[in-house]
Scaffold this motif. Structure first.
Motif, PDB file in Angstrom:
ATOM      1  N   VAL A 161       0.855  -1.192   0.000  1.00  0.00           N
ATOM      2  CA  VAL A 161       0.000   0.000   0.000  1.00  0.00           C
ATOM      3  C   VAL A 161       0.885   1.235   0.000  1.00  0.00           C
ATOM      4  CG1 VAL A 161      -1.626   1.399   1.328  1.00  0.00           C
ATOM      5  CG2 VAL A 161      -1.955  -1.076   1.152  1.00  0.00           C
ATOM      6  N   ASN A 162       0.676   2.101  -0.969  1.00  0.00           N
ATOM      7  CA  ASN A 162       1.284   3.432  -0.931  1.00  0.00           C
ATOM      8  C   ASN A 162       0.150   4.408  -0.658  1.00  0.00           C
ATOM      9  OD1 ASN A 162       2.435   6.010  -1.621  1.00  0.00           O
ATOM     10  ND2 ASN A 162       4.048   4.923  -2.715  1.00  0.00           N
ATOM     11  N   LEU A 163       0.140   4.939   0.549  1.00  0.00           N
ATOM     12  CA  LEU A 163      -0.932   5.830   0.981  1.00  0.00           C
ATOM     13  C   LEU A 163      -0.471   7.271   0.807  1.00  0.00           C
ATOM     14  CD1 LEU A 163      -3.784   5.719   2.310  1.00  0.00           C
ATOM     15  CD2 LEU A 163      -2.622   5.973   4.517  1.00  0.00           C
ATOM     16  N   ARG A 164      -1.223   8.046   0.008  1.00  0.00           N
ATOM     17  CA  ARG A 164      -0.825   9.416  -0.299  1.00  0.00           C
ATOM     18  C   ARG A 164      -2.001  10.380  -0.110  1.00  0.00           C
ATOM     19  NH1 ARG A 164       3.373   9.555  -5.442  1.00  0.00           N
ATOM     20  NH2 ARG A 164       4.865   8.028  -4.607  1.00  0.00           N
TER      21      ARG A 164
ATOM     22  N   SER B 153       3.987  10.603   2.035  1.00  0.00           N
ATOM     23  CA  SER B 153       3.496   9.275   1.650  1.00  0.00           C
ATOM     24  C   SER B 153       3.928   8.250   2.684  1.00  0.00           C
ATOM     25  CB  SER B 153       4.021   8.860   0.265  1.00  0.00           C
ATOM     26  OG  SER B 153       5.377   8.463   0.322  1.00  0.00           O
ATOM     27  N   ALA B 154       3.197   7.140   2.679  1.00  0.00           N
ATOM     28  CA  ALA B 154       3.527   5.992   3.522  1.00  0.00           C
ATOM     29  C   ALA B 154       3.501   4.746   2.655  1.00  0.00           C
ATOM     30  CB  ALA B 154       2.529   5.864   4.662  1.00  0.00           C
ATOM     31  N   ASN B 155       4.582   3.981   2.699  1.00  0.00           N
ATOM     32  CA  ASN B 155       4.649   2.684   2.022  1.00  0.00           C
ATOM     33  C   ASN B 155       4.432   1.620   3.095  1.00  0.00           C
ATOM     34  OD1 ASN B 155       6.027   3.371  -0.867  1.00  0.00           O
ATOM     35  ND2 ASN B 155       6.879   4.677   0.727  1.00  0.00           N
ATOM     36  N   LEU B 156       3.254   1.027   3.078  1.00  0.00           N
ATOM     37  CA  LEU B 156       2.810   0.237   4.225  1.00  0.00           C
ATOM     38  C   LEU B 156       2.790  -1.259   3.954  1.00  0.00           C
ATOM     39  CD1 LEU B 156      -0.243   2.409   5.337  1.00  0.00           C
ATOM     40  CD2 LEU B 156       2.132   2.558   6.152  1.00  0.00           C
ATOM     41  N   ASN B 157       3.258  -1.997   4.951  1.00  0.00           N
ATOM     42  CA  ASN B 157       2.945  -3.407   5.074  1.00  0.00           C
ATOM     43  C   ASN B 157       1.906  -3.500   6.187  1.00  0.00           C
ATOM     44  OD1 ASN B 157       3.919  -6.165   6.807  1.00  0.00           O
ATOM     45  ND2 ASN B 157       3.478  -6.413   4.649  1.00  0.00           N
ATOM     46  N   PRO B 158       0.619  -3.481   5.847  1.00  0.00           N
ATOM     47  CA  PRO B 158      -0.423  -3.369   6.876  1.00  0.00           C
ATOM     48  C   PRO B 158      -0.381  -4.479   7.920  1.00  0.00           C
ATOM     49  CG  PRO B 158      -1.334  -2.912   4.697  1.00  0.00           C
ATOM     50  CD  PRO B 158       0.055  -3.451   4.481  1.00  0.00           C
ATOM     51  N   GLU B 159       0.081  -5.656   7.526  1.00  0.00           N
ATOM     52  CA  GLU B 159       0.135  -6.763   8.484  1.00  0.00           C
ATOM     53  C   GLU B 159       1.320  -6.645   9.443  1.00  0.00           C
ATOM     54  OE1 GLU B 159      -2.249  -7.541   5.095  1.00  0.00           O
ATOM     55  OE2 GLU B 159      -0.103  -7.130   5.176  1.00  0.00           O
ATOM     56  N   ARG B 160       2.238  -5.714   9.173  1.00  0.00           N
ATOM     57  CA  ARG B 160       3.393  -5.421  10.034  1.00  0.00           C
ATOM     58  C   ARG B 160       4.361  -6.584  10.137  1.00  0.00           C
ATOM     59  NH1 ARG B 160       1.490  -0.653  12.929  1.00  0.00           N
ATOM     60  NH2 ARG B 160      -0.711  -0.405  12.433  1.00  0.00           N
ATOM     61  N   ARG B 161       4.401  -7.408   9.115  1.00  0.00           N
ATOM     62  CA  ARG B 161       5.431  -8.453   9.082  1.00  0.00           C
ATOM     63  C   ARG B 161       6.800  -7.841   8.813  1.00  0.00           C
ATOM     64  NH1 ARG B 161       1.466 -11.117   5.883  1.00  0.00           N
ATOM     65  NH2 ARG B 161       2.661 -10.589   4.024  1.00  0.00           N
ATOM     66  N   TYR B 162       6.811  -6.691   8.147  1.00  0.00           N
ATOM     67  CA  TYR B 162       8.032  -5.963   7.833  1.00  0.00           C
ATOM     68  C   TYR B 162       7.833  -4.498   8.218  1.00  0.00           C
ATOM     69  CZ  TYR B 162       8.688 -10.023   4.760  1.00  0.00           C
ATOM     70  OH  TYR B 162       8.806 -11.297   4.263  1.00  0.00           O
ATOM     71  N   PRO B 163       8.918  -3.755   8.387  1.00  0.00           N
ATOM     72  CA  PRO B 163       8.757  -2.331   8.682  1.00  0.00           C
ATOM     73  C   PRO B 163       8.229  -1.579   7.470  1.00  0.00           C
ATOM     74  CG  PRO B 163      11.075  -2.863   8.346  1.00  0.00           C
ATOM     75  CD  PRO B 163      10.338  -4.168   8.382  1.00  0.00           C
ATOM     76  N   SER B 164       7.447  -0.548   7.710  1.00  0.00           N
ATOM     77  CA  SER B 164       6.925   0.310   6.661  1.00  0.00           C
ATOM     78  C   SER B 164       7.837   1.513   6.470  1.00  0.00           C
ATOM     79  CB  SER B 164       5.496   0.748   7.004  1.00  0.00           C
ATOM     80  OG  SER B 164       4.625  -0.363   7.024  1.00  0.00           O
ATOM     81  N   LEU B 165       7.739   2.133   5.307  1.00  0.00           N
ATOM     82  CA  LEU B 165       8.651   3.211   4.921  1.00  0.00           C
ATOM     83  C   LEU B 165       7.863   4.490   4.688  1.00  0.00           C
ATOM     84  CD1 LEU B 165      11.617   2.994   2.460  1.00  0.00           C
ATOM     85  CD2 LEU B 165       9.914   4.783   2.143  1.00  0.00           C
ATOM     86  N   PHE B 166       8.401   5.613   5.174  1.00  0.00           N
ATOM     87  CA  PHE B 166       7.716   6.898   5.113  1.00  0.00           C
ATOM     88  C   PHE B 166       8.636   7.901   4.425  1.00  0.00           C
ATOM     89  CE2 PHE B 166       6.225   4.262   8.458  1.00  0.00           C
ATOM     90  CZ  PHE B 166       4.844   4.359   8.373  1.00  0.00           C
ATOM     91  N   GLN B 167       8.075   8.609   3.439  1.00  0.00           N
ATOM     92  CA  GLN B 167       8.926   9.414   2.563  1.00  0.00           C
ATOM     93  C   GLN B 167       8.102  10.483   1.866  1.00  0.00           C
ATOM     94  OE1 GLN B 167      10.046   7.488  -1.141  1.00  0.00           O
ATOM     95  NE2 GLN B 167      12.132   8.283  -1.012  1.00  0.00           N
ATOM     96  N   ALA B 168       8.643  11.696   1.786  1.00  0.00           N
ATOM     97  CA  ALA B 168       8.035  12.725   0.943  1.00  0.00           C
ATOM     98  C   ALA B 168       8.079  12.270  -0.508  1.00  0.00           C
ATOM     99  CB  ALA B 168       8.803  14.034   1.092  1.00  0.00           C
ATOM    100  N   ILE B 169       7.081  12.683  -1.303  1.00  0.00           N
ATOM    101  CA  ILE B 169       7.050  12.200  -2.684  1.00  0.00           C
ATOM    102  C   ILE B 169       7.834  13.091  -3.641  1.00  0.00           C
ATOM    103  CG2 ILE B 169       4.749  11.258  -2.222  1.00  0.00           C
ATOM    104  CD1 ILE B 169       3.665  13.243  -4.326  1.00  0.00           C
ATOM    105  N   HIS B 170       8.329  14.242  -3.163  1.00  0.00           N
ATOM    106  CA  HIS B 170       9.049  15.122  -4.081  1.00  0.00           C
ATOM    107  C   HIS B 170      10.424  14.555  -4.423  1.00  0.00           C
ATOM    108  CE1 HIS B 170      11.589  16.452  -0.776  1.00  0.00           C
ATOM    109  NE2 HIS B 170      10.527  16.807  -0.077  1.00  0.00           N
ATOM    110  N   GLY B 171      11.046  15.134  -5.424  1.00  0.00           N
ATOM    111  CA  GLY B 171      12.335  14.655  -5.884  1.00  0.00           C
ATOM    112  C   GLY B 171      13.495  15.184  -5.065  1.00  0.00           C
ATOM    113  N   SER B 172      14.694  14.823  -5.501  1.00  0.00           N
ATOM    114  CA  SER B 172      15.895  15.171  -4.752  1.00  0.00           C
ATOM    115  C   SER B 172      16.377  16.588  -5.014  1.00  0.00           C
ATOM    116  CB  SER B 172      17.016  14.169  -5.058  1.00  0.00           C
ATOM    117  OG  SER B 172      17.122  13.942  -6.451  1.00  0.00           O
ATOM    118  N   ALA B 173      15.889  17.260  -6.050  1.00  0.00           N
ATOM    119  CA  ALA B 173      16.083  18.703  -6.272  1.00  0.00           C
ATOM    120  C   ALA B 173      17.532  19.135  -6.067  1.00  0.00           C
ATOM    121  CB  ALA B 173      15.148  19.507  -5.364  1.00  0.00           C
TER     122      ALA B 173
END
Length: 359
Positions: free
Chosen positions: A104-107, A266-286
């Motif tokens: 899941v990528n939640l935005r 944004s949030a890159n989610l593993n909803p079942e929490r078997r693995y850690p989820s990743l949280f990141q702004a969606i903008h580029g490296s500029a």
């Protein structure tokens, strides 16, 4: 004392600057909540790592993260003008998304008070959209190849992969999210008029899942007309579920409509929490802004807010969101992307001050 173990990736371009801002906010949250600690471990993976080693991360990178027992991953933007984009994306972010089943990528895309939208009638039609993007297969499954390279008869094939399991679970997440957040509508974004196999399959699964949520209002929109709807009738868009590619494109549009890519988390989610989820702004490296202390840190800080919510720290998450909203509503601090001249440091300090003041 409750300890959260976080893996932190400053990554590329303005990443170290916005990640430093996010960590400053975490320190402020610790001061507000004496029984809470965020223990961070920094990983120098990204484009600089590639330039030294030929890889964006070590071959055992995922194993290192698994062994670390992390509760969450906080990452800056990834990408460098010196390295092809497909190398940076497939070298770091996509292996983590797929390897940790972050399907899941939640935005969220919300126009906050005090922020101008490029839409002329934005005040009459508030923007408050959430994309649930399938994040582990679809157009980014990586199935394909090239043969007869550099020859006139060269062939490139990129296959889109939808599985019933992958499609159903992301749609079910969208419906559950809408129910939990009291959202009025779930929209299926498709292109089944021209993609008669995979997107018709996508639509079939959506209807089957929707049948399990009989009280939830739904509709369906072709992706091309969805772009027009988001611009001309944003108030009609609530939660929408989209494939990997469609969700990627539509959320960049949505972020621009809300006032700036610098406000898009944004949030890159593993909803079942078997693995850690990743949280990141969606903008580029500029890279053009590196070292100038002008990048807007809000998208990264808002991603921290999403992480807190996912970790179950709902009170702190609400308090941080209130601080972000307060700073933007009062309009005393504006970074360049918002039409002002304040620095990354100024914006970060303003959010920390609002947190301390209980705003």
């Amino acid at each position: 004392m409750k300890n959260y173990h976080l893996a932190v990736f400053p990554a590329d371009g303005i990443g170290p600057e916005v990640i430093a801002a996010s960590q400053q906010v975490l320190r402020q949250l610790e001061q507000l909540h004496g029984g809470l600690r965020f223990e961070t471990r920094e990983f120098g993976w990204g484009s600089a790592h590639y330039e030294h080693t030929g890889a964006m991360m070590p071959a055992d990178g995922l194993q290192q993260l698994e062994r670390g027992g992390f509760d969450g991953l906080l990452m800056g933007p990834v990408g460098s003008p010196a390295i092809p984009d497909h190398v940076t994306l497939w070298g770091l972010l996509l292996p983590i998304r797929q390897g940790f089943d972050q399907y899941v990528n939640l935005r969220p895309m919300r126009q906050l008070d005090g922020v101008a939208s490029p839409l002329r009638n934005a005040g009459q039609h508030p923007i408050d959209m959430v994309c649930v993007r399938e994040n582990s297969e679809g157009e980014y499954a990586g199935v394909g190849g090239r043969v007869h390279r550099s020859q006139p008869q060269e062939v490139a094939v990129q296959s889109i992969v939808f599985t019933r399991t992958g499609t159903e679970r992301v749609m079910r997440f969208a419906f559950d999210y809408a129910r939990q957040q009291s959202r009025r509508l779930v929209t299926n974004v498709t292109k089944s008029n021209s993609m008669q196999h995979n997107m018709v399959f996508w639509d079939d699964v959506f209807r089957a899942v929707a049948a399990d949520y009989p009280t939830q209002a739904t509709d369906q929109q072709l992706v091309d007309s969805m772009t027009a709807r988001m611009v001309s009738q944003p108030e009609t868009v609530d939660v929408f579920v989209a494939s990997n590619l469609f969700g990627d494109i539509l959320t960049d549009l949505g972020a621009a409509l809300t006032g700036s890519l610098g406000l898009a988390p944004s949030a890159n989610l593993n909803p079942e929490r078997r693995y850690p989820s990743l949280f990141q702004a969606i903008h580029g490296s500029a890279f053009g802004l590196v070292g100038q202390n002008v990048a807007n840190p809000i998208a990264s800080i808002w991603s921290v807010q999403m992480m807190l919510e996912f970790l179950g720290e709902t009170e702190l998450a609400a308090r941080l969101m209130q601080a972000i909203e307060s700073v933007l509503r009062e309009q005393r601090v504006r970074t360049r992307d918002l039409g002002g001249s304040h620095s990354t440091t100024d914006m970060t300090a303003a959010v920390c001050q609002a947190l301390a003041a209980g705003s």
